[in-house]
Design an enzyme around this catalytic site. Structure first.
Site, mmCIF file in Angstrom:
data_model
loop_
_atom_site.group_PDB
_atom_site.id
_atom_site.type_symbol
_atom_site.label_atom_id
_atom_site.label_comp_id
_atom_site.label_asym_id
_atom_site.label_seq_id
_atom_site.Cartn_x
_atom_site.Cartn_y
_atom_site.Cartn_z
ATOM 1 N N GLU A 4 4.710 5.796 -3.888
ATOM 2 C CA GLU A 4 4.746 5.136 -4.418
ATOM 3 C C GLU A 4 5.338 4.697 -5.922
ATOM 4 O O GLU A 4 4.660 4.585 -6.971
ATOM 5 C CB GLU A 4 3.476 3.823 -4.576
ATOM 6 N N GLU A 24 1.190 3.776 4.702
ATOM 7 C CA GLU A 24 -0.271 3.361 4.212
ATOM 8 C C GLU A 24 -0.631 1.509 4.866
ATOM 9 O O GLU A 24 0.338 1.211 4.306
ATOM 10 C CB GLU A 24 -0.760 3.066 2.422
#
Ligand code: BG6
Length: 471
Positions: free
Chosen positions: A166, A370
């Protein structure tokens, strides 16, 4: 498209789940580990704990892996704490740190679980931060040095590597994540410089991986959420394009094509965020090619056109929920979507849209690293933990992933968040994501006992039927 026949999940699909080192391991200063920016945060969100013990996975990894094996995991995505390998970010290697992950990898392989390794998940060594962190080009070299040590020590057993978790969230929401240096003078301008350095570091590491481990595969791991326009008004559609470019495509265009997204670049010019690009940087970006795209998906986002009057930030709560950028887009709550207990919109169809869009743009195989639902799970009087809401969330997302596969998207794995309860980035220990309950409270560690949740047994069935039985 409404498919009458839905394609099955591919044979050898990587059913598994994810964690990250600092959120699950604990042992924050044991066996030579150095401090990370997370360990050295000035404060944590009110009423939440630190990460010193977390789920104590460092000491209990064998028990945890055995439970993952019982669920039938085909893959486990975890991160390596840079500070266990290089306590000072660079320099001397910590042999105990090397050993820990070596043992973890062996344990996974013992059960036939494919290790998928994230090299860096938010926890930059504090020693590097004190020297400017990602503002300092020296951090690029430090990341490459670290990556080489990982490839040398684990490359014989690890085939799948993720570079940076991320990166887009660290750039856009570093304050909430605790990854932003609180002393930066001009954070917005500086952040896009840091972003550039991370892109160069990632590209160099992808290249080293291909040079030294020809059998290995490596890719980026951003958080991608397709952005909807609030209406069919052309101005809203433009705003959605803006935010898609700045939040999503900036990162993937650079990782895959080695170029800056034009809309994002014009945003930099407009706002004065243009990064300094040194000679050779763009060649480095262009030379490196990922083998796949990993991405995290929790929710979609919706925006409308900017009012430009300073009131563009819209939403409630923390992290990504409040979004908006003057003159570019204004955050909008999507009235068509339910929200979870933390205000995050739940959008399984948006997952299919996102998968299709990512695959259309980049034509690379995709793995989900995720996806999941945070909730206040609790132990019932009979000792069980019932989480039908999580099963419902995951089931709906898996259904949409299967439809995306039927649409033609090449998805090779699904690793939801999280394998086991861990410390949430924003809401501490009480916000849980795992298939395995860890019996601790925010400030009372109790015995950290592991309890398989209802979702554990459900997921076990999903895996054993290769996604055929989702009920
Ligand atoms: C992702 C991160 O952004 O979201 C994880 O990669 C994080 O580290 C997850 O835990 C969920 O966010 P939160 O704030 O609910 O923990």
């Amino acid at each position: 498209m409404k498919h009458l026949i839905v394609k099955p999940f591919p044979k050898d699909f990587f059913w598994g789940a994810s964690t990250s080192a600092y959120q699950v391991e604990g042992a924050w200063n044991e066996d030579g580990k150095g401090p990370s920016v997370i360990d050295m945060r000035e404060k944590y969100p009110e009423g939440t704990t630190d990460y010193k013990v977390a789920s104590d996975h460092y000491h209990r990894y064998q028990e945890d892996v055995a439970l993952m094996a019982e669920m039938g995991f085909k893959a486990y995505r975890f991160s390596i704490a840079w500070t266990r390998i290089f306590p000072n970010g660079t320099g001397d290697v910590n042999i105990k740190g090397i050993e820990f992950y070596s043992n973890l990898i062996d344990e996974l392989i013992k059960y036939g679980i494919e290790p998928i390794v994230t090299m860096y998940h938010f926890d930059l060594p504090y020693a590097l931060q004190t020297r400017g962190g990602w503002s300092n080009r020296g951090t690029i070299d430090a990341f490459v040095e670290y990556a080489k040590v990982l490839f040398e020590n684990y490359g014989d057993r690890v085939k799948y590597w993720l570079t940076i978790n991320e990166q887009n969230m660290m750039i856009m929401h570093g304050k909430a994540l605790g990854t932003l240096d609180p002393n930066l003078e001009d954070p917005d301008r500086e952040l896009y410089q840091q972003n550039h350095h991370m892109l160069v570091a990632q590209a160099r590491v992808m290249d080293v991986c291909h040079q030294t481990l020809p059998q290995a595969k490596i890719g980026p791991a951003p958080n991608i959420s397709y952005i909807y326009p609030a209406s069919s008004k052309p101005e809203d559609v433009l705003a959605a394009q803006n935010f898609n470019a700045i939040r999503n495509w900036l990162y993937l265009d650079a990782a895959v094509y080695g170029r800056y997204n034009k809309t994002a670049w014009s945003f930099f010019e407009e706002k004065g965020y243009v990064p300094v690009i040194e000679a050779g940087d763009m060649e480095i970006l262009q030379k490196a090619k990922p083998d796949f795209i990993a991405f995290n998906y929790y929710t979609s986002k919706t925006v409308e056109s900017s009012t430009g009057d300073g009131n563009d930030k819209n939403g409630t709560g923390d992290q990504e929920i409040v979004i908006g950028e003057s003159g570019v887009y204004k955050g909008h709550s999507n009235p068509n979507l339910p929200k979870n207990e933390f205000g995050w919109e739940i959008d399984p169809i948006g997952f299919r849209t996102t998968l299709r869009e990512v695959y259309d743009r980049y034509q690379l195989p995709v793995i989900i690293t995720e996806n999941g639902l945070g909730a206040f799970d609790k132990v019932e009087e009979d000792g069980s933990v019932r989480d039908p809401y999580r099963i419902d969330y995951l089931k709906k997302h898996i259904e949409q992933m299967q439809l995306a596969i039927t649409d033609g998207v090449e998805v090779f794995g699904y690793c939801p968040w999280s394998a086991i309860d861990l410390i949430s980035t924003h809401q501490g220990a009480k916000k849980r994501y795992g298939f395995i309950f860890v019996d601790r409270e925010e400030y009372d560690l109790k015995e950290l006992k592991r309890i398989p949740k209802q979702s554990f047994y459900w997921y076990k069935d999903v895996i054993s039927t290769n996604g055929e039985n989702l009920s």
